[in-house]
Design a protein around this motif. Structure first.
Motif, PDB file in Angstrom:
ATOM      1  N   LYS A 100       6.974   4.378  -5.250  1.00  0.00           N
ATOM      2  CA  LYS A 100       6.791   2.930  -5.115  1.00  0.00           C
ATOM      3  C   LYS A 100       5.359   2.538  -5.468  1.00  0.00           C
ATOM      4  N   ILE A 101       4.399   3.350  -5.057  1.00  0.00           N
ATOM      5  CA  ILE A 101       3.001   3.083  -5.411  1.00  0.00           C
ATOM      6  C   ILE A 101       2.840   3.125  -6.932  1.00  0.00           C
ATOM      7  N   GLY A 102       3.525   4.066  -7.572  1.00  0.00           N
ATOM      8  CA  GLY A 102       3.479   4.149  -9.035  1.00  0.00           C
ATOM      9  C   GLY A 102       4.009   2.889  -9.698  1.00  0.00           C
ATOM     10  N   HIS A 103       5.097   2.330  -9.143  1.00  0.00           N
ATOM     11  CA  HIS A 103       5.637   1.087  -9.698  1.00  0.00           C
ATOM     12  C   HIS A 103       4.655  -0.069  -9.523  1.00  0.00           C
ATOM     13  N   VAL A 104       4.014  -0.129  -8.384  1.00  0.00           N
ATOM     14  CA  VAL A 104       3.028  -1.196  -8.151  1.00  0.00           C
ATOM     15  C   VAL A 104       1.887  -1.090  -9.161  1.00  0.00           C
ATOM     16  N   ILE A 105       1.413   0.127  -9.395  1.00  0.00           N
ATOM     17  CA  ILE A 105       0.324   0.321 -10.358  1.00  0.00           C
ATOM     18  C   ILE A 105       0.762  -0.083 -11.765  1.00  0.00           C
ATOM     19  N   GLU A 106       1.985   0.317 -12.145  1.00  0.00           N
ATOM     20  CA  GLU A 106       2.483  -0.049 -13.480  1.00  0.00           C
ATOM     21  C   GLU A 106       2.503  -1.561 -13.668  1.00  0.00           C
TER      22      GLU A 106
END
Length: 90
Positions: A64-70
Motif C-alpha cells: 500500500k505504501i508503494g501505491h501511495v508513492i507511485e
C-alpha cells in the motif's frame, strides 16, 4: 512548445513506472515487493528503528505504501506539467 515537452517528462516517467509495475506477473511482483521490503528493513535497522513491531513491515502495508508513492509521483508529474508561471497570468 519546448517548455511543454520538458515539463511533461516527469509525468511520462511516472506513467511508465506505473505501467511497468502493473504489467508484472504475480511472482515478479511478489519478488520485487520482498526485495524492496528487505532494503527498507536494512535501512530501518541502520537507523536503529525497531522493525519487528513496525506497522509497515507486513506485505499488505508495504505494498500500500508503494501505491501511495507511485501516485504521489504521478500527481507531482501532473502538477509540474500543468503549472502556470505567475508572471504569465499577470
Amino acid at each position: 512548445m519546448k517548455k511543454i515537452i520538458i515539463r511533461s517528462v516527469p509525468l511520462v516517467l511516472a506513467l511508465i513506472l506505473i505501467f511497468g509495475l502493473t504489467v508484472q506477473n504475480s511472482s515478479e511482483n511478489v519478488n520485487f515487493s520482498e526485495r524492496c521490503r528487505a532494503y527498507a528493513v536494512k535501512i530501518a535497522e541502520h537507523l536503529n528503528i525497531d522493525t519487528e513491531n513496525a506497522w509497515w513491515n507486513t506485505k499488505v502495508h508495504f505494498r500500500k505504501i508503494g501505491h501511495v508513492i507511485e501516485y504521489c509521483l504521478l500527481g507531482m508529474g501532473i502538477y509540474f506539467a500543468l503549472r502556470m508561471p505567475i508572471l504569465s497570468i499577470i
